[in-house]
Design a protein around this motif. Structure first.
Motif, mmCIF file in Angstrom:
data_model
loop_
_atom_site.group_PDB
_atom_site.id
_atom_site.type_symbol
_atom_site.label_atom_id
_atom_site.label_comp_id
_atom_site.label_asym_id
_atom_site.label_seq_id
_atom_site.Cartn_x
_atom_site.Cartn_y
_atom_site.Cartn_z
ATOM 1 N N GLU A 108 71.578 64.968 17.543
ATOM 2 C CA GLU A 108 71.968 66.207 16.881
ATOM 3 C C GLU A 108 72.891 66.046 15.683
ATOM 4 O O GLU A 108 73.012 66.961 14.880
ATOM 5 C CB GLU A 108 72.669 67.124 17.892
ATOM 6 C CG GLU A 108 71.781 67.542 19.034
ATOM 7 C CD GLU A 108 72.499 68.502 19.969
ATOM 8 O OE1 GLU A 108 73.598 68.967 19.617
ATOM 9 O OE2 GLU A 108 71.950 68.791 21.028
ATOM 10 N N PHE A 109 73.574 64.897 15.557
ATOM 11 C CA PHE A 109 74.642 64.788 14.568
ATOM 12 C C PHE A 109 74.548 63.506 13.760
ATOM 13 O O PHE A 109 73.968 62.520 14.199
ATOM 14 C CB PHE A 109 76.018 64.786 15.268
ATOM 15 C CG PHE A 109 76.247 65.968 16.150
ATOM 16 C CD1 PHE A 109 76.546 67.203 15.597
ATOM 17 C CD2 PHE A 109 76.174 65.853 17.524
ATOM 18 C CE1 PHE A 109 76.762 68.296 16.417
ATOM 19 C CE2 PHE A 109 76.392 66.935 18.342
ATOM 20 C CZ PHE A 109 76.684 68.166 17.784
ATOM 21 N N PHE A 110 75.177 63.536 12.562
ATOM 22 C CA PHE A 110 75.437 62.307 11.829
ATOM 23 C C PHE A 110 76.510 61.544 12.578
ATOM 24 O O PHE A 110 77.446 62.140 13.113
ATOM 25 C CB PHE A 110 75.965 62.603 10.412
ATOM 26 C CG PHE A 110 74.950 63.187 9.481
ATOM 27 C CD1 PHE A 110 74.060 62.385 8.818
ATOM 28 C CD2 PHE A 110 74.903 64.558 9.261
ATOM 29 C CE1 PHE A 110 73.127 62.910 7.945
ATOM 30 C CE2 PHE A 110 73.988 65.108 8.394
ATOM 31 C CZ PHE A 110 73.082 64.275 7.736
ATOM 32 N N MET A 111 76.434 60.251 12.607
ATOM 33 C CA MET A 111 77.474 59.436 13.233
ATOM 34 C C MET A 111 78.227 58.733 12.108
ATOM 35 O O MET A 111 77.630 58.205 11.178
ATOM 36 C CB MET A 111 76.850 58.389 14.170
ATOM 37 C CG MET A 111 76.034 58.997 15.293
ATOM 38 S SD MET A 111 77.013 59.898 16.470
ATOM 39 C CE MET A 111 77.834 58.573 17.291
ATOM 40 N N ALA A 112 79.554 58.728 12.217
ATOM 41 C CA ALA A 112 80.404 58.081 11.226
ATOM 42 C C ALA A 112 81.420 57.205 11.946
ATOM 43 O O ALA A 112 81.777 57.468 13.105
ATOM 44 C CB ALA A 112 81.123 59.135 10.386
ATOM 45 N N LEU A 114 64.667 67.130 9.980
ATOM 46 C CA LEU A 114 64.442 66.833 8.573
ATOM 47 C C LEU A 114 65.743 66.383 7.902
ATOM 48 O O LEU A 114 65.754 65.441 7.103
ATOM 49 C CB LEU A 114 63.886 68.075 7.864
ATOM 50 C CG LEU A 114 63.575 67.943 6.388
ATOM 51 C CD1 LEU A 114 62.456 66.930 6.173
ATOM 52 C CD2 LEU A 114 63.190 69.288 5.809
ATOM 53 N N ILE A 115 66.839 67.027 8.252
ATOM 54 C CA ILE A 115 68.133 66.671 7.675
ATOM 55 C C ILE A 115 68.570 65.281 8.141
ATOM 56 O O ILE A 115 69.059 64.468 7.365
ATOM 57 C CB ILE A 115 69.202 67.717 8.053
ATOM 58 C CG1 ILE A 115 68.867 69.051 7.392
ATOM 59 C CG2 ILE A 115 70.587 67.262 7.633
ATOM 60 C CD1 ILE A 115 69.715 70.193 7.875
ATOM 61 N N LEU A 116 68.380 64.984 9.425
ATOM 62 C CA LEU A 116 68.835 63.719 9.995
ATOM 63 C C LEU A 116 67.880 62.565 9.707
ATOM 64 O O LEU A 116 68.199 61.416 10.014
ATOM 65 C CB LEU A 116 69.019 63.866 11.508
ATOM 66 C CG LEU A 116 70.152 64.787 11.949
ATOM 67 C CD1 LEU A 116 70.113 64.978 13.453
ATOM 68 C CD2 LEU A 116 71.490 64.225 11.514
ATOM 69 N N LYS A 117 66.739 62.832 9.101
ATOM 70 C CA LYS A 117 65.722 61.812 8.893
ATOM 71 C C LYS A 117 66.254 60.619 8.104
ATOM 72 O O LYS A 117 65.963 59.472 8.431
ATOM 73 C CB LYS A 117 64.526 62.428 8.164
ATOM 74 C CG LYS A 117 63.380 61.462 7.927
ATOM 75 C CD LYS A 117 62.167 62.174 7.366
ATOM 76 C CE LYS A 117 62.402 62.515 5.920
ATOM 77 N NZ LYS A 117 61.211 63.012 5.249
ATOM 78 N N ASN A 118 67.077 60.845 7.088
ATOM 79 C CA ASN A 118 67.573 59.765 6.232
ATOM 80 C C ASN A 118 68.972 59.285 6.597
ATOM 81 O O ASN A 118 69.547 58.485 5.877
ATOM 82 C CB ASN A 118 67.549 60.200 4.775
ATOM 83 C CG ASN A 118 66.145 60.399 4.266
ATOM 84 O OD1 ASN A 118 65.251 59.619 4.603
ATOM 85 N ND2 ASN A 118 65.935 61.445 3.490
ATOM 86 N N ALA A 119 69.528 59.768 7.687
ATOM 87 C CA ALA A 119 70.875 59.347 8.091
ATOM 88 C C ALA A 119 70.824 57.912 8.594
ATOM 89 O O ALA A 119 69.976 57.562 9.410
ATOM 90 C CB ALA A 119 71.413 60.263 9.178
ATOM 91 N N PRO A 120 71.733 57.049 8.125
ATOM 92 C CA PRO A 120 71.709 55.660 8.579
ATOM 93 C C PRO A 120 72.051 55.517 10.061
ATOM 94 O O PRO A 120 71.477 54.696 10.757
ATOM 95 C CB PRO A 120 72.735 54.959 7.697
ATOM 96 C CG PRO A 120 73.588 56.033 7.135
ATOM 97 C CD PRO A 120 72.773 57.288 7.136
#
Length: 104
Positions: free
Chosen positions: A95-99, A84-90
């Protein structure tokens, strides 16, 4: 310490600011008032109860409460669902946000 045009110019250069003449005059007056206030504080002397502070015994300064734990207990709570948290990550992996890399 005397606040003069030389000091104001030094501070202006140090802070990468460009001040107008009225701003320089105002800053000179403000700094001078601040120095006067500091000298008044020094005249007051050392407050009672602070004799041990300079010797490293800072117990009097650590807390206004005597031997009371003012910190709350850690409560374990359920977290949000990772998907749910990662659903809107570009950009993400499983498992993680990528930056983008910022330091080489």
């Amino acid at each position: 310490m005397q606040v003069d045009d030389k000091l104001i110019s030094y501070l202006e250069n140090l802070s990468c600011l460009t001040l107008s003449e009225s701003e320089k005059k105002s800053m000179t007056e403000d700094f001078q008032k601040t120095l006067i206030d500091i000298s008044r504080i020094k005249e007051l002397g050392k407050p009672q109860g602070t004799e041990n502070v300079l010797r490293g015994d800072t117990r009097e300064c650590s807390s206004p409460f005597d031997d009371v734990n003012v910190f709350r207990e850690d409560d374990v709570c359920p977290s949000l669902d990772r998907s749910l948290i990662l659903k809107n990550a570009p950009v993400k992996n499983d498992e993680f946000f990528m930056a983008p890399k910022t330091v080489e």
